[in-house]
Design an enzyme around this catalytic site. Structure first.
Site, short mmCIF file in Angstrom:
data_model
loop_
_atom_site.label_atom_id
_atom_site.label_comp_id
_atom_site.label_asym_id
_atom_site.label_seq_id
_atom_site.Cartn_x
_atom_site.Cartn_y
_atom_site.Cartn_z
N HIS A 117 0.88 -1.18 0.00
CA HIS A 117 0.00 0.00 0.00
C HIS A 117 0.91 1.22 0.00
O HIS A 117 2.13 1.08 -0.05
CB HIS A 117 -0.98 -0.02 1.17
CG HIS A 117 -0.35 0.00 2.53
ND1 HIS A 117 0.51 -0.99 2.98
CD2 HIS A 117 -0.45 0.91 3.56
CE1 HIS A 117 0.90 -0.69 4.22
NE2 HIS A 117 0.34 0.46 4.58
N HIS A 119 1.30 3.91 2.22
CA HIS A 119 1.78 4.64 3.40
C HIS A 119 3.29 4.85 3.27
O HIS A 119 4.01 3.98 2.74
CB HIS A 119 1.49 3.84 4.68
CG HIS A 119 0.18 4.18 5.32
ND1 HIS A 119 -0.56 3.24 6.03
CD2 HIS A 119 -0.52 5.34 5.39
CE1 HIS A 119 -1.65 3.83 6.49
NE2 HIS A 119 -1.66 5.10 6.12
N ASP A 121 5.80 4.59 5.18
CA ASP A 121 6.75 3.61 5.73
C ASP A 121 6.88 2.39 4.82
O ASP A 121 7.64 1.46 5.13
CB ASP A 121 6.38 3.19 7.16
CG ASP A 121 4.97 2.65 7.29
OD1 ASP A 121 4.04 3.25 6.70
OD2 ASP A 121 4.77 1.64 7.99
N HIS A 122 6.15 2.41 3.69
CA HIS A 122 6.26 1.30 2.72
C HIS A 122 6.80 1.76 1.36
O HIS A 122 7.14 0.92 0.53
CB HIS A 122 4.89 0.63 2.55
CG HIS A 122 4.40 0.02 3.83
ND1 HIS A 122 4.42 -1.33 4.08
CD2 HIS A 122 3.92 0.61 4.95
CE1 HIS A 122 3.97 -1.56 5.31
NE2 HIS A 122 3.66 -0.39 5.86
N HIS A 216 -6.88 -3.07 5.97
CA HIS A 216 -6.15 -1.93 6.55
C HIS A 216 -7.05 -0.69 6.46
O HIS A 216 -6.59 0.42 6.27
CB HIS A 216 -4.85 -1.73 5.77
CG HIS A 216 -3.80 -0.89 6.43
ND1 HIS A 216 -3.57 -0.87 7.79
CD2 HIS A 216 -2.87 -0.02 5.91
CE1 HIS A 216 -2.57 -0.04 8.06
NE2 HIS A 216 -2.14 0.49 6.95
N ASP A 239 0.16 -4.38 5.84
CA ASP A 239 -0.44 -3.84 7.07
C ASP A 239 -1.89 -4.27 7.11
O ASP A 239 -2.65 -4.04 6.15
CB ASP A 239 -0.39 -2.30 7.07
CG ASP A 239 1.00 -1.78 7.40
OD1 ASP A 239 1.95 -2.58 7.43
OD2 ASP A 239 1.13 -0.56 7.62
N HIS A 314 7.39 -5.45 11.02
CA HIS A 314 6.66 -4.18 11.08
C HIS A 314 6.22 -3.95 12.54
O HIS A 314 5.06 -3.74 12.85
CB HIS A 314 5.44 -4.23 10.14
CG HIS A 314 4.78 -2.91 9.90
ND1 HIS A 314 3.97 -2.31 10.83
CD2 HIS A 314 4.79 -2.08 8.85
CE1 HIS A 314 3.49 -1.17 10.34
NE2 HIS A 314 3.99 -1.00 9.14
ZN ZN Z 1 3.08 0.38 7.81
ZN ZN Z 2 -0.06 1.20 6.62
#
Ligand code: ZN
Ligand code: ZN
Length: 364
Positions: A117, A119, A121-122, A216, A239, A314
């Site tokens: 996805h 976000h 942090d990805h 998510h 996530d 994660h």
């Molecule tokens: Zn994440």
């Molecule tokens: Zn996420």
């Protein structure tokens, strides 16, 4: 006895003197400095990691086991799957490429990125994965797979790095850095929406990669991925809240790499933020549990899917490794599920023709 003590004292004094002498020589001798540096470089550059892409099984390197919360020991989400002679990056959290680069992998073999996805942090290091694999000699444009919206993410990174590419081509020449291989190509995965089905993303040289929707919410799209190769299989949760669709997609896999949030600890953080009058932090800590999974949820999903090996990654919140093992594993005991805690540099090997799952450390 006295003699033994005297020998010990003299011995320690000698080691200290030699150490101090060696350090002094290093400080004042450029020739010695260069020699020591040369030995260090030799050690790094002579490292041979070609066996990682050997076509004798499935391997996963964890280049990021953390989350958006700052953690000196864990980079945000990143995994590299070594299969069929290629390297597939599953998520590219901020700063994660440096972890992979420190393993001395052949960056030019990275041909595909799969995003769970969008976000940050990805996706934060997507530009670096593209740049470094281009510099590493990638033979085709980097293929980036993701749900609808991936074309916007890819176009944005391509634009952000456009000047960088121009500068590098001008400096190193278009023969060395082929301009047409610089920009990434987006591949939109269609037909997978919340709660509905799965789709084969690519199938080649005996490797099959399947995408499926996870929970998510309100984040759409949010995918997990399953890799099947030579009778072995590994599944990434992305996530997700505890997800029946994930359990279904992971049925019979060898390894499930699942996100995990220590819910009680996040509640303690929320309470602490409130007491310390940090309302914005308190609000975020209040909101996040409803779209993540507890370690227990992950273990129950693995059990429901019949997956014998669970790797929690994660990890939220950040805690030191020794304490993390206590906190994250304390409620994961379920018969038939062997649970591990991911760390940056973890290598998981699934040799073809066996049921073995081997863990080791690639370093970082
Ligand atoms: Zn994440
Ligand atoms: Zn996420």
């Amino acid at each position: 006895m006295k003699t033994v003590r005297r020998i010990l004292v003299y011995g320690i004094a000698l080691v200290v003197l030699l150490g101090a002498g060696g350090y002094a020589a290093l400080c004042f001798s450029p020739a010695l400095q260069d020699r020591v540096f040369g030995m260090m470089v030799e050690q790094v550059m002579s490292r041979d990691t070609s066996s990682l892409t050997a076509e004798d099984g499935l391997r996963v390197g964890i280049c990021g086991s953390g989350s958006p919360m700052p953690d000196a020991n864990r980079t945000p989400a990143c995994n590299i799957v070594f299969a069929a002679g290629e390297m597939f990056v599953v998520d590219a959290g901020s700063g994660s490429w440096q972890r992979a680069a420190s393993w001395r992998v052949d960056a030019g073999r990275v041909g595909t990125v799969l995003l769970t996805h969008f976000h940050s942090d990805h996706i934060g290091d997507l530009g670096e994965v593209n740049l470094q694999s281009w510099v590493g000699g990638r033979a085709a444009p980097l293929a980036v797979y993701g749900g609808p919206g991936v074309e916007r993410v890819v176009a944005g990174f391509n634009e952000a790095y456009a000047m960088d590419r121009t500068h590098r081509i001008a400096h190193h020449g278009p023969e060395f850095l082929k301009p047409e291989l610089g920009p990434m190509e987006a591949h939109v995965i269609e037909g997978v929406t919340h709660g509905s089905g799965s789709v084969v993303v690519l199938e080649r040289n005996g490797l099959k990669i399947t995408a499926f929707a996870v929970d998510h919410q309100p984040i759409e799209p949010a995918f997990g991925y399953r890799f099947d190769y030579k009778g072995r299989s590994v599944v990434f949760s992305g996530d997700t809240h505890k997800s029946a669709a994930l359990a279904e997609a992971a049925k019979g896999a060898d390894v499930l790499i699942h996100e995990a949030m220590a819910m009680e600890e996040v509640a303690i953080m929320e309470e602490t933020a409130k007491r310390n009058k940090l309302p914005r932090f308190e609000k975020i800590l209040h909101d996040i549990p409803d779209y993540h999974s507890s370690p227990r949820d992950a273990a129950e999903t693995a059990a429901a899917a019949g997956v014998p090996t669970l790797v929690l990654s994660h990890l939220i919140p950040p805690v030191p490794g020794w304490f993390g093992r206590i906190l994250f594993l304390r409620d994961t005991g379920i018969d038939g599920v062997d649970t591990h805690l991911a760390f940056d540099g973890m290598l998981i090997e699934l040799p073809a023709g066996s049921k073995d799952v081997k863990f080791s450390d690639l370093g970082r």
